[in-house]
Enzyme design. Structure first.
Site, PDB file in Angstrom:
ATOM      1  N   SER A 194     143.274  65.261 109.313  1.00  0.00           N
ATOM      2  CA  SER A 194     142.410  66.432 109.273  1.00  0.00           C
ATOM      3  C   SER A 194     141.557  66.631 108.136  1.00  0.00           C
ATOM      4  CB  SER A 194     143.501  67.611 109.343  1.00  0.00           C
ATOM      5  OG  SER A 194     142.840  69.011 109.795  1.00  0.00           O
ATOM      6  N   HIS A 316     147.553  69.380 117.063  1.00  0.00           N
ATOM      7  CA  HIS A 316     147.084  68.940 115.683  1.00  0.00           C
ATOM      8  C   HIS A 316     148.078  68.556 114.721  1.00  0.00           C
ATOM      9  CE1 HIS A 316     143.914  68.884 112.673  1.00  0.00           C
ATOM     10  NE2 HIS A 316     144.443  69.635 111.804  1.00  0.00           N
TER      11      HIS A 316
HETATM   12  C1  GCU Z   1     141.065  74.010 109.025  1.00  0.00           C
HETATM   13  C2  GCU Z   1     139.714  73.517 108.703  1.00  0.00           C
HETATM   14  C3  GCU Z   1     139.641  71.864 109.256  1.00  0.00           C
HETATM   15  C4  GCU Z   1     140.417  71.011 108.586  1.00  0.00           C
HETATM   16  C5  GCU Z   1     142.007  71.535 108.930  1.00  0.00           C
HETATM   17  C6  GCU Z   1     143.007  70.850 108.445  1.00  0.00           C
HETATM   18  O1  GCU Z   1     141.687  73.868 110.323  1.00  0.00           O
HETATM   19  O2  GCU Z   1     138.950  74.232 109.507  1.00  0.00           O
HETATM   20  O3  GCU Z   1     138.286  71.405 109.034  1.00  0.00           O
HETATM   21  O4  GCU Z   1     140.638  69.687 109.215  1.00  0.00           O
HETATM   22  O5  GCU Z   1     142.075  72.996 108.317  1.00  0.00           O
HETATM   23  O6  GCU Z   1     142.930  70.208 107.237  1.00  0.00           O
HETATM   24  O7  GCU Z   1     144.177  70.997 108.818  1.00  0.00           O
END
Ligand code: GCU
Length: 332
Positions: A194, A316
């Protein structure tokens, strides 16, 4: 990357590449630094590393566990951070193994009790050491940090964003790891999930010692194409996380088509070294189709086996399945 390795969801088969800026640009690191991540300052270094503790024969005997305190220095001072290394128990100066440098969302000790997210024993079996670092010890994830991070070690704090600082920190972790007996400096891997996948990609683009970069569900400003609509966009990311990038990047909010770059170029900038992108089908915010299309667009920059991809079902997260599928790519 064969079609069977890809195993794409049926609905993705008709996904089409948007019109993109050219794959090859003269200096992609310069372009990405000027537009989004900021410039990595000169004059910083790992200034020390001390072994705090060592436990041999953990994880059922397959690993040794080493804890280090590292120190980084810049023109304005020093900062300490802690690392946790798992080293296959057979590794030695005569039989060194490559290391995976991994940014963690949690404290490093907590990774030990999360085998579904940190499958250390299986990574040891694959012949890799893993060095984990808590990303917020390198740079707090806060627009107005209460504690100084690595950006406070340099004069112009706004010349780079937090993603750049995490990427720089990952390289300093590699400096630390390569000083440990049993680590082979060749074949190093950078991994992040992420926001930390964004940082891993930026580290991989800048630091040629990373032979492979793994970006898991890295989404907007990671592997996903800005010009493929879906999920997070520049307005959303720069509003919630203004500290991740240089301030001028926010001017592209709602104006993605005017960006002088797109993320297939970042992937391509890593060639001829290797890169692996992973997505999850239900991870809509990261735009998994946009991540896949970036891989498709970047593919011509790589030799066979130079770029790999998977999409798994579910949401995710960086899970054992992601580690193992990425590792099977890494090992060729
Ligand atoms: C949020 C953010 C993302 C990121 C994510 C994470 O959702 O908007 O850009 O990748 O956090 O790090 O889990």
């Amino acid at each position: 990357m064969t079609e069977t390795q890809l195993a794409l969801p049926d609905a993705w088969r008709s996904a089409e590449l948007p019109e993109l800026p050219p794959l090859q640009v003269p200096d992609p690191v310069e372009l990405f630094a000027n537009t989004m991540y900021g410039r990595t300052p000169e004059g910083g270094r790992l200034s020390g590393a001390e072994l705090l503790s060592r436990e041999d024969g953990v994880l059922g005997g397959v690993a040794n566990r080493l804890r280090h305190r590292g120190r980084v220095a810049g023109p304005l001072g020093e900062l300490e951070f802690d690392t946790l290394m798992h080293l296959p128990s057979g590794a030695s100066a005569e039989h060194p193994v490559p290391v995976i440098a991994a940014l963690s969302f949690t404290g490093i000790e907590e990774t030990i009790d999360q085998p579904e997210r940190w499958p250390y024993a299986k990574v040891m079996d694959a012949g890799y050491a893993v060095l984990a670092v808590d990303y917020q010890q390198l740079e707090p994830d806060d627009p107005e940090p209460a504690e100084p991070g690595v950006r406070a070690l340099f004069d112009d704090r706004e010349q780079w964003g937090a993603v750049g600082a995490w990427a720089w920190g990952l390289s300093r972790c590699l400096d630390l790891a390569t000083g440990v007996d049993g680590i082979d400096p060749a074949g190093a891997v950078a991994i992040g999930h992420s926001r930390l996948g964004k940082a891993a990609l930026w580290a991989g683009a800048q630091d040629e010692r990373f032979a492979v970069t793994i970006a898991n569900e890295s989404g907007c400003c990671g592997a996903s194409l800005f010009r493929h609509p879906g999920g997070e966009d520049i307005a959303a990311i720069t509003t919630r996380f203004p500290h991740w990038f240089i301030p001028s990047f926010a001017a592209y909010a709602g104006a993605e088509s005017t960006l002088p770059l797109d993320q297939h170029q970042l992937l391509a900038s890593i060639a001829p070294r290797r890169v692996y992108v992973a997505s999850a089908e239900d991870d809509a915010w990261a735009d998994p189709i946009g991540e896949y299309l970036a891989v498709v667009a970047a593919r011509p920059a790589f030799a066979d086996g130079g770029i790999g991809y998977h999409v798994r079902s579910g949401g995710h997260d960086l899970l054992e399945e992601d580690w193992l599928r990425a590792l099977s790519f890494v090992r060729g």
